[in-house]
Design an enzyme around this catalytic site. Sequence first.
Site, PDB file in Angstrom:
ATOM      1  N   ASP A  39       0.700  -1.446   0.009  1.00 28.31           N
ATOM      2  CA  ASP A  39      -0.194   0.520   0.265  1.00 28.31           C
ATOM      3  C   ASP A  39       1.093   1.095  -0.001  1.00 28.31           C
ATOM      4  OD1 ASP A  39      -2.840   0.792   0.486  1.00 28.31           O
ATOM      5  OD2 ASP A  39      -2.958   0.990   1.590  1.00 28.31           O
ATOM      6  N   HIS A  40       0.086   2.089  -0.429  1.00 25.56           N
ATOM      7  CA  HIS A  40       0.915   2.940  -0.701  1.00 25.56           C
ATOM      8  C   HIS A  40       2.318   3.367  -0.751  1.00 25.56           C
ATOM      9  CE1 HIS A  40      -2.313   6.097   0.621  1.00 25.56           C
ATOM     10  NE2 HIS A  40      -2.682   5.115   1.422  1.00 25.56           N
TER      11      HIS A  40
ATOM     12  N   HIS B 209      -9.943   4.720   0.517  1.00 23.38           N
ATOM     13  CA  HIS B 209      -9.106   5.670   1.788  1.00 23.38           C
ATOM     14  C   HIS B 209      -9.300   5.843   2.935  1.00 23.38           C
ATOM     15  CE1 HIS B 209      -4.957   3.656  -0.753  1.00 23.38           C
ATOM     16  NE2 HIS B 209      -5.839   3.953  -1.195  1.00 23.38           N
ATOM     17  N   GLY B 210      -8.716   5.716   4.018  1.00 26.03           N
ATOM     18  CA  GLY B 210      -9.314   6.662   5.352  1.00 26.03           C
ATOM     19  C   GLY B 210     -10.480   6.149   6.134  1.00 26.03           C
TER      20      GLY B 210
ATOM     21  N   SER C  22     -11.252   4.506   8.107  1.00 21.31           N
ATOM     22  CA  SER C  22     -11.037   4.723   9.836  1.00 21.31           C
ATOM     23  C   SER C  22     -12.422   5.588  10.271  1.00 21.31           C
ATOM     24  CB  SER C  22     -10.083   5.066  10.156  1.00 21.31           C
ATOM     25  OG  SER C  22      -8.757   4.088  10.543  1.00 21.31           O
TER      26      SER C  22
ATOM     27  N   ASN D 132     -10.234   0.624   2.836  1.00 19.60           N
ATOM     28  CA  ASN D 132      -9.281   0.237   3.551  1.00 19.60           C
ATOM     29  C   ASN D 132      -9.525   0.904   4.844  1.00 19.60           C
ATOM     30  OD1 ASN D 132      -8.042  -0.277   0.886  1.00 19.60           O
ATOM     31  ND2 ASN D 132      -6.961   1.220   1.253  1.00 19.60           N
TER      32      ASN D 132
ATOM     33  N   ALA E 190      -7.070   1.341   8.328  1.00 19.48           N
ATOM     34  CA  ALA E 190      -5.778   1.211   9.389  1.00 19.48           C
ATOM     35  C   ALA E 190      -5.699   2.002  10.728  1.00 19.48           C
ATOM     36  CB  ALA E 190      -4.287   1.553   8.684  1.00 19.48           C
TER      37      ALA E 190
HETATM   38  O1  G3H Z   1      -4.564   2.899   2.784  1.00 20.46           O
HETATM   39  C1  G3H Z   1      -4.794   2.629   3.783  1.00 20.46           C
HETATM   40  C2  G3H Z   1      -5.601   3.461   4.263  1.00 20.46           C
HETATM   41  O2  G3H Z   1      -5.924   4.619   3.984  1.00 20.46           O
HETATM   42  C3  G3H Z   1      -5.963   3.196   5.821  1.00 20.46           C
HETATM   43  O3  G3H Z   1      -6.577   5.212   6.621  1.00 20.46           O
HETATM   44  O4  G3H Z   1      -5.478   4.542   8.390  1.00 20.46           O
HETATM   45  O5  G3H Z   1      -7.145   6.760   7.838  1.00 20.46           O
HETATM   46  O6  G3H Z   1      -7.979   3.650   7.718  1.00 20.46           O
HETATM   47  P1  G3H Z   1      -6.679   4.923   7.869  1.00 20.46           P
HETATM   48 ZN    ZN Z   2      -4.506   4.890   2.124  1.00 22.96          ZN
END
Ligand code: G3H
Ligand code: ZN
Length: 281
Positions: free
Chosen positions: A82-83, A204-205, A207, A226, A228
Amino acid sequence: MLTDASGLVLRAREAGVGVAAFNGITLEHGEAIVAAAERSGTAVILALSHNAVRFHGAFAPVARAYRALAEASSVPIGLHLDHVEDMSLVESAPDLGFGSVMFDASTLDYEENVRATAEVAAVCHERGAWVEAELGEVGGKDGIHAPGARTDPDEAAAYVAATGIDALAVAVGTSHQMRTRDAVLDFDLIAALRAAVPVPLVLHGSSGVADGDLRTAIARGMTKINIATHLNKAFTHAVRSYLLAHPDAVDTRPYIGAGRDAVAAEVTRLMGVLGPARTAR
Ligand code: G3H
Ligand code: ZN
């Protein structure tokens, strides 16, 4: 069993369901995510970011560990890098079992992003790997991205055509590393992107997104979700609680174990929230 993340994503898109991609950092994150997938009887994507690779100082040791976890699993596990910002890391991914790569050229201007991403896509496709890329800044990461960023559907379609990528990360209201789950998603934009873009869409993001909004985002057209930071919150909270309750603790296993258990419990819960992402057998 180890499977291609691409197959999980494509089948999820066809079925109109979501597939979760959980980012791990340590071995214990990986163990927790795979244990939860088995408990739920659900295929998942186990992701490792370039930043996590930097933390370990090398890709191969943690990649081999995650691959072993995937291979030993009773449910399909796709591995995703990822990334990534570095071509050499991209090139080494397929041989280590990571058949899916997200190349992050979001800090570049549009032309440079297209040029670099197309090059990465060509290299990955030569090696049989699948490529995700990002257009429109997903807010928050490293302070570079604007939280209000949005991906334009027409530009997104042109970007996919120009780069040859297999999946597209879009900016629809999320922001990386949110600690509260109160992001406001643009569901109409998700539907417009789903209609305009011929490849699966990636959120993404995630969370920062509440349970109900994750479901709605999938229903409107997002496929890969996604997550994290939310897992790190669970891990760290459990470790902190254990250490506060046991100030004389020395053995690392009880508190790291508490963190691992907390991640497994939250991943299991999230599988229920995301619904029938049982995309492969
Ligand atoms: O690529 C991973 C995600 O975009 C995780 O984002 O940490 O905000 O859940 P997050
Ligand atoms: Zn991400």
